[in-house]
Scaffold this active site. Structure first.
Site, PDB file in Angstrom:
ATOM      1  N   HIS A 179      -9.623   4.035  -2.090  1.00 13.58           N
ATOM      2  CA  HIS A 179     -10.174   3.205  -1.004  1.00 13.58           C
ATOM      3  C   HIS A 179     -11.163   3.986  -0.146  1.00 13.58           C
ATOM      4  O   HIS A 179     -12.098   3.411   0.398  1.00 13.58           O
ATOM      5  CB  HIS A 179      -9.068   2.562  -0.159  1.00 13.58           C
ATOM      6  CG  HIS A 179      -7.903   3.444   0.172  1.00 13.58           C
ATOM      7  ND1 HIS A 179      -6.832   3.583  -0.661  1.00 13.58           N
ATOM      8  CD2 HIS A 179      -7.635   4.225   1.235  1.00 13.58           C
ATOM      9  CE1 HIS A 179      -5.942   4.398  -0.099  1.00 13.58           C
ATOM     10  NE2 HIS A 179      -6.425   4.810   1.051  1.00 13.58           N
ATOM     11  N   GLY A 198      -2.373  18.647  -8.007  1.00 15.42           N
ATOM     12  CA  GLY A 198      -3.609  18.358  -7.294  1.00 15.42           C
ATOM     13  C   GLY A 198      -4.741  18.050  -8.254  1.00 15.42           C
ATOM     14  O   GLY A 198      -4.582  18.107  -9.475  1.00 15.42           O
ATOM     15  N   GLY A 224     -14.466   1.469 -13.993  1.00 13.59           N
ATOM     16  CA  GLY A 224     -13.217   1.453 -13.219  1.00 13.59           C
ATOM     17  C   GLY A 224     -12.708   2.853 -12.946  1.00 13.59           C
ATOM     18  O   GLY A 224     -11.907   3.064 -12.049  1.00 13.59           O
ATOM     19  N   HIS A 256       6.435 -14.656  11.793  1.00 12.74           N
ATOM     20  CA  HIS A 256       7.880 -14.465  11.696  1.00 12.74           C
ATOM     21  C   HIS A 256       8.435 -15.371  10.609  1.00 12.74           C
ATOM     22  O   HIS A 256       8.042 -16.537  10.537  1.00 12.74           O
ATOM     23  CB  HIS A 256       8.545 -14.817  13.032  1.00 12.74           C
ATOM     24  CG  HIS A 256      10.034 -14.709  12.974  1.00 12.74           C
ATOM     25  ND1 HIS A 256      10.684 -13.500  12.999  1.00 12.74           N
ATOM     26  CD2 HIS A 256      10.993 -15.667  12.848  1.00 12.74           C
ATOM     27  CE1 HIS A 256      11.987 -13.710  12.911  1.00 12.74           C
ATOM     28  NE2 HIS A 256      12.209 -15.007  12.824  1.00 12.74           N
TER      29      HIS A 256
END
Ligand code: NAI
Length: 469
Positions: free
Chosen positions: A330, A275, A46, A454
């Site tokens: 992703h 970062g 993972g 909707h």
């Protein structure tokens, strides 16, 4: 295969180093397609995503969101008496969620006949038979190799950092703090910084964000990041922008303010989130002769790949953060799929135009494609159309007093969708419709013909496209 020293090497179609969302998704796809696959993982299946990134943070943030709802229930006519939380329970639930999902990955590997080797792998070299990899005294030979070793938190050698000991945490240690800090200083107002700022602010910790740029969430659309900052400033987060951290003194972060004055801010924890850097060493990459992407100083920052995720070495691929390019889970999974498809001889190529970015603050932020600033820099002729989220009935129903924005960047001549940027819950769940629009090069006119359900918040995209004159 019998080696000269009579030991046996096992032959594979694909060896994968690293079991994060790049590696395990590739393994699953390759196994399902009938390839003989071995996956090496030295820590936990993972990778960062499941164990110390996406999943644990979203679990923590969800607890914070529930607490926030309990605190603000009166806005909806619902009263919770003295809402409170148990920090230890929030952490143990997060651990439970992680365990469950890691077990799920394990099961997926088994179901697809992927051999998982729970050990560090070391590339010994490449010869006519394939790529040779050593792990736990066993040699593995594979026709193809996919490197998915990921990235690690970049921790600059700030003076005084080493002496500060446990006060300093990265995205890894912060997930398992036994106690909630009373005050936290976050160095870097990027994605990790803002998600933890949101979590701790909601739970009542005093949060200070020290960011060297003039804005939080650097690559995000300026207008949206300014709106988010305003929301969190109102909730009590202190933002020190244009402030570069220069050192640590005990529990204090030392920074230079925009006037060049030296300032200090104290916290019982200091999160370094400035970062991440690609993990390029320690697994024998040097034995392959790989080509690297380099930064301005000529230092390697990622393995160089083409659009099939091929490196410069035949039959060696790389995917995910190790490419130093788009450090998102992703992206990694899709890159892994592209590499596997190339091995299988299926036409495919990696495209980066429609990769969404989401920040799971509350409200959430999501964007895909060009921001207004990037569109301007690109020299393209474009128009900006936008609407407050309050134009969605569902948004109003579910976000009492909530601010939000939907902003589209559209080509001036052909009205193609170039970028979509959203602020407001639950935009993480609707941004994929914008990804599809950009990926398929849809125009505003084509989007107008799509029927949106909707009432949903997603309708805001449709409402916004109708504002284009
Ligand atoms: P980041 O690159 O998003 O932000 C780092 C920030 O630190 C920048 O704004 C930078 O200007 C600032 N900074 C650097 N040096 C500084 C200094 N000396 N003083 C003050 N500020 C300084 O990096 P972050 O937040 O660590 O995230 C790392 C990676 O993880 C990113 O690539 C991100 O995409 C990924 N990630 C994605 C998430 C998501 O998709 N929701 C969640 C968490 C991480």
């Amino acid at each position: 295969m019998l080696n000269s020293d009579n030991s046996i090497s096992i032959m594979y179609d694909l060896a994968i180093i690293g079991g994060g969302p790049g590696g395990y998704v590739a393994a699953e796809r390759a196994g399902a397609a009938g390839l003989k696959v071995v996956l090496f993982e030295k820590r936990a299946l993972g990778g960062v995503c499941l164990n110390e990134g996406c999943i644990p943070t979203k679990t923590l943030l969800y607890s914070a969101k529930i607490y926030h709802y309990a605190l603000t229930g009166d806005h909806y006519g619902v009263y919770a008496k003295d809402p409170s939380f148990e920090y230890g329970k929030i952490i143990s639930r997060k651990n439970k969620v992680v365990r469950k999902l890691v077990a799920g990955v394990k099961a997926a590997m088994k179901a697809n006949q992927v051999e998982v080797v729970q050990s560090e792998a070391f590339i010994e070299g490449r010869d006519a038979e394939g790529i040779r990899i050593k792990a736990v005294d066993q040699e593995y030979v594979s026709r193809n190799l996919l490197i998915c070793t990921g990235s690690e938190a970049a921790v600059p050698p700030f003076p005084g950092l080493a002496e500060a000991g446990d006060i300093i945490v990265t995205n890894r240690e912060i997930l398992s703090l036994e106690e909630q800090p009373k005050e936290i200083v976050i160095i870097g107002g990027g994605v990790i910084g803002m998600e933890f700022a949101s979590f701790f602010n909601t739970l009542g910790t005093k949060v200070t964000v020290v960011e060297m740029l003039p804005k939080i969430l650097g690559p995000l659309d300026d207008e949206i990041s300014a709106l988010l900052q305003k929301i969190y400033a109102k909730r009590g987060i202190e933002f020190c922008l244009r402030c570069k951290v220069t050192g640590i003194e005990g529990n204090q972060v030392v920074y230079e303010d925009p006037d060049g004055k030296t300032c200090k801010v104290a916290g019982d924890k200091i999160l370094v989130s400035v970062g991440r850097k690609a993990s390029l060493t320690g697994f024998g990459a040097e034995n392959l002769g790989l080509a690297y992407l380099e930064n301005k100083a000529g230092r390697p920052v990622g393995i160089r790949v083409d659009e099939q995720m091929r490196t410069n070495v035949p039959n060696v691929y790389a995917a995910g953060d190790v490419t130093g390019f788009s450090m998102l889970a992703h992206t990694a999974s899709r890159e892994g799929e592209v590499a596997v498809n190339h091995i299988l001889g299926k036409p495919d190529r990696m495209r980066y135009e429609a990769i969404p970015g989401v920040v799971y603050t509350n409200p959430e932020v999501a964007g895909v494609g060009l921001t207004e600033e990037q569109a301007r820099e690109s020299g393209k002729e474009f128009e900006v159309i936008k609407l407050p989220m309050a134009y969605s009935g569902r948004f109003v129903a579910e976000n009492e007093g909530g601010e939000g924005l939907c902003k589209l960047i559209v080509g001036k001549k052909h009205h193609e969708v170039l970028g979509v940027h959203l602020l407001g819950n639950p935009c993480s769940e609707i941004i994929h419709s914008a990804c599809i629009a950009i990926e398929t090069e849809m125009t505003v006119e084509q989007l107008k013909e799509v029927v949106f359900p909707h009432p949903t918040v997603s309708e805001i995209i449709k409402e916004t496209v109708f504002t284009l004159k």
